[in-house]
Scaffold this motif. Structure first.
Motif, PDB file in Angstrom:
ATOM      1  N   LYS A 592       0.852  -1.192   0.000  1.00 12.56           N
ATOM      2  CA  LYS A 592       0.000   0.000   0.000  1.00 12.56           C
ATOM      3  C   LYS A 592       0.888   1.242   0.000  1.00 12.56           C
ATOM      4  CE  LYS A 592      -3.955  -2.110   2.315  1.00 12.56           C
ATOM      5  NZ  LYS A 592      -4.893  -2.039   3.455  1.00 12.56           N
ATOM      6  N   PRO A 593       1.525   1.547  -1.118  1.00 14.62           N
ATOM      7  CA  PRO A 593       2.443   2.683  -1.185  1.00 14.62           C
ATOM      8  C   PRO A 593       1.697   4.011  -1.120  1.00 14.62           C
ATOM      9  CG  PRO A 593       2.180   1.726  -3.344  1.00 14.62           C
ATOM     10  CD  PRO A 593       1.442   0.805  -2.411  1.00 14.62           C
ATOM     11  N   ARG A 594       2.401   5.029  -0.636  1.00 10.30           N
ATOM     12  CA  ARG A 594       1.783   6.352  -0.526  1.00 10.30           C
ATOM     13  C   ARG A 594       2.729   7.466  -0.965  1.00 10.30           C
ATOM     14  NH1 ARG A 594       1.516  10.443   3.084  1.00 10.30           N
ATOM     15  NH2 ARG A 594      -0.428  11.642   3.145  1.00 10.30           N
ATOM     16  N   VAL A 595       3.982   7.190  -1.096  1.00  9.74           N
ATOM     17  CA  VAL A 595       4.961   8.229  -1.432  1.00  9.74           C
ATOM     18  C   VAL A 595       4.623   8.882  -2.763  1.00  9.74           C
ATOM     19  CG1 VAL A 595       7.382   8.667  -1.990  1.00  9.74           C
ATOM     20  CG2 VAL A 595       6.782   7.208  -0.040  1.00  9.74           C
ATOM     21  N   HIS A 596       4.228   8.063  -3.736  1.00 11.02           N
ATOM     22  CA  HIS A 596       3.969   8.628  -5.062  1.00 11.02           C
ATOM     23  C   HIS A 596       2.812   9.621  -5.018  1.00 11.02           C
ATOM     24  CE1 HIS A 596       1.133   5.259  -4.791  1.00 11.02           C
ATOM     25  NE2 HIS A 596       0.404   5.879  -5.729  1.00 11.02           N
ATOM     26  N   ARG A 597       1.817   9.358  -4.160  1.00 12.90           N
ATOM     27  CA  ARG A 597       0.712  10.309  -4.053  1.00 12.90           C
ATOM     28  C   ARG A 597       1.149  11.577  -3.332  1.00 12.90           C
ATOM     29  NH1 ARG A 597      -2.374   5.562  -2.897  1.00 12.90           N
ATOM     30  NH2 ARG A 597      -2.353   6.058  -0.657  1.00 12.90           N
ATOM     31  N   ALA A 598       2.054  11.419  -2.342  1.00 13.06           N
ATOM     32  CA  ALA A 598       2.505  12.581  -1.586  1.00 13.06           C
ATOM     33  C   ALA A 598       3.311  13.549  -2.453  1.00 13.06           C
ATOM     34  CB  ALA A 598       3.338  12.128  -0.387  1.00 13.06           C
ATOM     35  N   VAL A 599       4.039  13.016  -3.473  1.00 12.36           N
ATOM     36  CA  VAL A 599       4.880  13.893  -4.315  1.00 12.36           C
ATOM     37  C   VAL A 599       4.231  14.162  -5.668  1.00 12.36           C
ATOM     38  CG1 VAL A 599       6.977  13.139  -3.158  1.00 12.36           C
ATOM     39  CG2 VAL A 599       6.171  11.892  -5.180  1.00 12.36           C
ATOM     40  N   GLY A 600       3.045  13.614  -5.875  1.00 10.86           N
ATOM     41  CA  GLY A 600       2.316  13.885  -7.101  1.00 10.86           C
ATOM     42  C   GLY A 600       2.823  13.131  -8.308  1.00 10.86           C
ATOM     43  N   LEU A 601       3.212  11.860  -8.154  1.00 16.28           N
ATOM     44  CA  LEU A 601       3.690  11.026  -9.253  1.00 16.28           C
ATOM     45  C   LEU A 601       2.818   9.789  -9.356  1.00 16.28           C
ATOM     46  CD1 LEU A 601       7.542  11.212  -8.607  1.00 16.28           C
ATOM     47  CD2 LEU A 601       6.235  12.521 -10.303  1.00 16.28           C
ATOM     48  N   SER A 602       3.032   9.065 -10.473  1.00 13.63           N
ATOM     49  CA  SER A 602       2.359   7.772 -10.625  1.00 13.63           C
ATOM     50  C   SER A 602       3.101   6.716  -9.823  1.00 13.63           C
ATOM     51  CB  SER A 602       2.314   7.376 -12.102  1.00 13.63           C
ATOM     52  OG  SER A 602       3.632   7.255 -12.611  1.00 13.63           O
ATOM     53  N   ARG A 603       2.482   5.551  -9.659  1.00 16.03           N
ATOM     54  CA  ARG A 603       3.073   4.502  -8.818  1.00 16.03           C
ATOM     55  C   ARG A 603       4.273   3.839  -9.482  1.00 16.03           C
ATOM     56  NH1 ARG A 603      -0.061  -0.398  -5.670  1.00 16.03           N
ATOM     57  NH2 ARG A 603       1.786  -1.712  -5.331  1.00 16.03           N
ATOM     58  N   SER A 604       4.244   3.660 -10.789  1.00 16.53           N
ATOM     59  CA  SER A 604       5.318   2.954 -11.487  1.00 16.53           C
ATOM     60  C   SER A 604       5.820   3.809 -12.652  1.00 16.53           C
ATOM     61  CB  SER A 604       4.822   1.592 -11.968  1.00 16.53           C
ATOM     62  OG  SER A 604       3.720   1.753 -12.849  1.00 16.53           O
ATOM     63  N   PRO A 605       7.014   3.474 -13.133  1.00 18.22           N
ATOM     64  CA  PRO A 605       7.877   2.386 -12.667  1.00 18.22           C
ATOM     65  C   PRO A 605       8.533   2.723 -11.338  1.00 18.22           C
ATOM     66  CG  PRO A 605       8.987   3.614 -14.367  1.00 18.22           C
ATOM     67  CD  PRO A 605       7.623   4.219 -14.285  1.00 18.22           C
ATOM     68  N   GLY A 606       8.928   1.646 -10.644  1.00 17.84           N
ATOM     69  CA  GLY A 606       9.520   1.870  -9.338  1.00 17.84           C
ATOM     70  C   GLY A 606      10.369   0.694  -8.889  1.00 17.84           C
ATOM     71  N   LEU A 607      10.422   0.510  -7.542  1.00 17.27           N
ATOM     72  CA  LEU A 607      11.314  -0.485  -6.946  1.00 17.27           C
ATOM     73  C   LEU A 607      10.959  -1.894  -7.385  1.00 17.27           C
ATOM     74  CD1 LEU A 607      13.590  -1.170  -4.946  1.00 17.27           C
ATOM     75  CD2 LEU A 607      11.860  -1.207  -3.111  1.00 17.27           C
ATOM     76  N   SER A 608       9.683  -2.247  -7.402  1.00 19.19           N
ATOM     77  CA  SER A 608       9.299  -3.613  -7.785  1.00 19.19           C
ATOM     78  C   SER A 608       9.643  -3.887  -9.244  1.00 19.19           C
ATOM     79  CB  SER A 608       7.805  -3.818  -7.535  1.00 19.19           C
ATOM     80  OG  SER A 608       7.035  -2.920  -8.332  1.00 19.19           O
ATOM     81  N   ASP A 609       9.512  -2.882 -10.094  1.00 20.84           N
ATOM     82  CA  ASP A 609       9.848  -3.079 -11.504  1.00 20.84           C
ATOM     83  C   ASP A 609      11.349  -3.266 -11.684  1.00 20.84           C
ATOM     84  OD1 ASP A 609       7.125  -2.656 -12.409  1.00 20.84           O
ATOM     85  OD2 ASP A 609       7.446  -0.566 -11.841  1.00 20.84           O
ATOM     86  N   ALA A 610      12.146  -2.509 -10.915  1.00 24.44           N
ATOM     87  CA  ALA A 610      13.600  -2.635 -11.028  1.00 24.44           C
ATOM     88  C   ALA A 610      14.062  -3.997 -10.556  1.00 24.44           C
ATOM     89  CB  ALA A 610      14.272  -1.537 -10.219  1.00 24.44           C
ATOM     90  N   ILE A 611      13.382  -4.570  -9.550  1.00 20.08           N
ATOM     91  CA  ILE A 611      13.807  -5.873  -9.015  1.00 20.08           C
ATOM     92  C   ILE A 611      13.252  -7.009  -9.862  1.00 20.08           C
ATOM     93  CG2 ILE A 611      13.723  -7.406  -7.016  1.00 20.08           C
ATOM     94  CD1 ILE A 611      13.467  -4.940  -5.263  1.00 20.08           C
TER      95      ILE A 611
END
Length: 743
Positions: A592-611
């Motif tokens: 349940k990520p929230r950082v992307h909403r706090a900074v006004g970005l979409s959820r991906s791509p991110g850490l799970s995609d990189a791994i």
């Protein structure tokens, strides 16, 4: 602080010690009272006003007091022992008089004397019955019987009706109970005075009943004495007649016994005893004479046999024998003279010898007569002794016979004397009791009569209102304590340090206005706000935690969701990046990520995609122009976040980020719901643990902290988030809020 103890579940402060310390924190409790002052005031006001109306609606009652003095010994006209002794002045005796005054028998007399059975205040049957509100609301009182039967609420059949006598007895018991409930009898300390207090709705009635109770108590004492004296007099009269008959019977029995045994009384007994004494004396004299005579005879016989009659001393005492002995001696002297001149054949010598022989023969005859006389004397003495002994035996037999018969006579005499003595004593007592019957006095007297009181004794309005005020205040305090005890969260950073045993890093306040829901954005607009300063203080504490080797990979963890973890992580990362450091913010919550909403970005791509999908980090990381912060979002949803985070690829990515940036901040998922956060805190150089102000339960925070420490995390300290500064000031934690406001 021993971290190993914390990891093993041992805490520096137990729950019981925690409660003891909390109870002694006077400043915190004072703050709690101040916070709830309106609640306290409302409860006290409602309680006091309600008590006022209740007191005003009470029926006033008046108490009148009469005093009675107990006198142990009243005045006596004559010194007679009373049939009923006066009460002792010892404390138990005074208590007994108190119980008599409160007895149901005396209460019954007072009720009859004052006709209290006809008083509605005491007899409930005289008061019209008015059902209460609850009784009126009972279905049995307004629903039809048929409906009540169908509902199973039909009234039970009445019991067998009581008889008029039973009803009257029940009402009388009720009246007595009401009388006794309003009567108070107390012994005045260190005196012999008993105070009789009666309480009534009528002041005059209260005084009347108190005085009547005292008067009837004294009258009851007199009646008891008169009754006891009369009973004693009747009993003594019957007893005297019986004793008189017993005395006559005892005298008749003594007289008949004396006549039957021929006893003449004690004078005759004394005469026989004197005669027996004289006879014994005579017997002893006769025995002595006989023994003396026998001894003299025996001595004479032995002398005669041994030396001849001439050597017997008793013979020499005879004048006749003495004369013959003299003549014998003279003849022998003459024979001796003649023998010198003449021969044996001379006639004078022959005559002299013949004379001597005649004298010797005569002396022997006289000695024989003396011995015979002695024998006669012995026989006479023995006969006299036997006669005296016979007289003694006869007197002794007579004495023994009368002595045996006299035992019975003496017993009868003692019985007769005892009967006469008892009769005389009872007769004297009968006369005393007969005299006492006319001069009885009570053992108590009224020393103070009751007067109608000027003011009611109940209710005591001021006292009751003061008590209601105090009681309401105590209830209000209890309500506040109950409310405070229901809140098991943390209120100050001191609570955090004391309870969790870890260093408190900072207190992060809540924001108001436009930044109330997203305080992390306030650091971009106002870097000197209380929120920004608290986060900056947290940053400084992290850097100073190891000056020589500052932490590069920092995990932000909390026990439960909603504790401000993401807001603190974003604000901390932004402030650090504004300080000319390269900072990367990683959203480690793949569920349940929230950082992307706090900074006004979409959820991906991110850490799970990189791994999982080998997305290059340059495509996954996004910079923020306002602060210069780099952000690695959570990325696409994956079915197994835990397996993904503990893979070698994930560890390699985190190591790569550590080398590429000055500081890497990881926003971890909540510790209690999932175990992903433990994996991230294990890889971090330092972990900060967030606790929400007045919301996170203490036991839950303990368990969350224990799980973090068990994962091997290096804990930097605790942050208290979403602090309400105004409310916190009421808990004695004014200092930090005061400094923020003054700077």
């Amino acid at each position: 602080m021993d971290v190993r103890r914390l990891r093993d579940g041992e805490w520096p402060v137990s729950d019981s010690e925690l409660e003891a310390e909390s109870s002694t924190d006077l400043r915190a409790w004072w703050g709690a009272l101040r916070r709830h002052k309106f609640t306290i005031a409302l409860i006290v006001l409602v309680g006091t006003i309600g008590a006022y109306f209740i007191v005003e609606g009470m029926t006033p009652k008046y108490s009148a007091v009469a005093e009675v003095l107990i006198e142990g010994q009243g005045s006596r006209v004559v010194e007679f022992d009373s049939v009923v002794e006066g009460p002792s002045l010892e404390q138990p005796a005074i208590g007994s008089q108190v119980e008599i005054l409160q007895s149901r028998s005396l209460a019954s007399r007072v009720i009859d004397e004052l006709a209290l059975m006809n008083d509605p205040e005491f007899n409930p049957a005289l008061v019209p019955y008015e059902p209460s509100l609850l009784e009126r609301l009972k279905p049995q009182n307004w629903l039809p019987d048929s409906l009540l039967e169908r509902l199973g609420m039909a009234p039970e059949p009445e019991a067998t009706a009581e008889t008029p006598e039973e009803r009257d007895e029940r009402l009388r018991r009720t009246v007595i109970n009401r009388y006794l409930s309003r009567l108070t009898v107390e012994a005045v300390s260190f005196t012999y005075v008993i105070a009789i207090t009666f309480e009534s709705e009528d002041r005059n009635k209260a005084a009347l009943i108190a005085n009547t109770t005292a008067e009837l108590y004294i009258l009851d004492q007199l009646e008891a004495k008169f009754e006891a004296t009369a009973q004693a007099n009747a009993w003594l009269s019957q007893r005297l007649e019986t004793l008189r008959q017993d005395v006559i019977a005892a005298d008749n029995a003594l007289t008949a016994y004396q006549l039957e045994h021929g006893l003449g009384g004690s004078e005759r007994q004394s005469l026989i005893e004197q005669q027996l004494t004289d006879a014994n004396s005579q017997l002893m004299e006769a025995r002595a004479d006989r023994v003396a005579a026998q001894a003299q005879l025996q001595q004479m016989r032995q002398l005669v046999e041994r030396s001849g009659p001439s050597s017997v001393g008793a013979v020499l005492e005879s004048s006749l024998i003495q004369g013959l002995r003299g003549r014998e001696a003279e003849a022998r002297r003459e024979l001796a003279e003649l023998s010198t001149r003449y021969g044996d054949l001379h006639p004078e010598i022959i005559n002299t010898k013949a004379e001597i022989e005649d004298l010797v023969r005569t002396i022997d005859e006289e000695v024989g007569k003396v011995l015979q006389n002695l024998e006669n004397e012995v026989e006479i003495a023995a006969a006299r002794e036997a006669s005296v002994r016979q007289s003694v035996n006869e007197l002794q037999d007579q004495f023994n016979t009368e002595q045996s018969a006299d035992v019975g006579r003496l017993e009868l005499e003692r019985q007769a004397e005892a009967m006469r003595l008892l009769y005389d004593t009872m007769l004297a007592r009968f006369k005393e009791v007969a005299e006492q019957e006319q001069i009885q006095e009570p053992d108590a007297r009224v020393i103070s009569t009751a007067v109608p009181p000027g003011r009611p004794s109940w209710p005591k309005k001021k006292l009751l209102l003061a008590g209601a005020f105090v009681f309401s205040f105590m209830i209000a305090i209890g309500v506040v304590v109950f409310i405070e005890l229901l809140n098991t969260g943390f209120r100050t950073i001191e609570d955090v340090e004391r309870i969790l045993g870890q260093r408190g890093l900072s207190e992060v306040p809540t924001m108001s206005g436009v930044f109330k829901t997203d305080p992390e954005n306030s650091v971009l607009k106002n870097q000197i706000s209380g929120f920004a300063e608290a986060v900056r203080s947290l940053s400084t504490s992290l850097i100073l935690s190891n000056v020589d080797n500052p932490p590069k990979l920092i995990a932000v963890a909390s026990t439960l969701p909603g504790e401000g973890k993401t807001s603190v992580a974003v604000a901390l990362a932004r402030l650090m990046s504004m300080g000319k450091r390269t900072v990367l913010l990683i959203d480690g919550d793949l569920r349940k990520p929230r950082v992307h909403r706090a900074v006004g970005l979409s959820r991906s791509p991110g850490l799970s995609d990189a791994i999982a999908h080998d997305v290059p980090l340059l495509e996954a990381v996004r910079p923020e122009s306002a602060s210069g912060l780099h952000i690695l979002r959570a990325g696409s949803e994956v079915p197994n976040p835990q397996d993904l985070l503990q893979s070698k690829k994930a560890k390699a990515i985190f190591e790569q980020m550590r080398k590429a940036y000055d500081i890497v901040i990881i926003d971890t998922p909540a510790i209690m719901p999932v175990s992903d956060g433990q994996l991230l805190t294990n890889m971090a150089d330092k972990t900060i643990f967030l606790v929400r102000w007045e919301n996170t339960p203490r036991k839950v925070a303990k368990r969350g902290l224990q799980k973090i420490l068990a994962s091997g995390a290096d804990l930097a300290g605790i942050v208290l988030t979403r602090v309400n500064r105004k409310k916190q000031a009421g808990y004695g934690a004014k200092a930090e809020a005061y400094y923020y406001g003054r700077y």
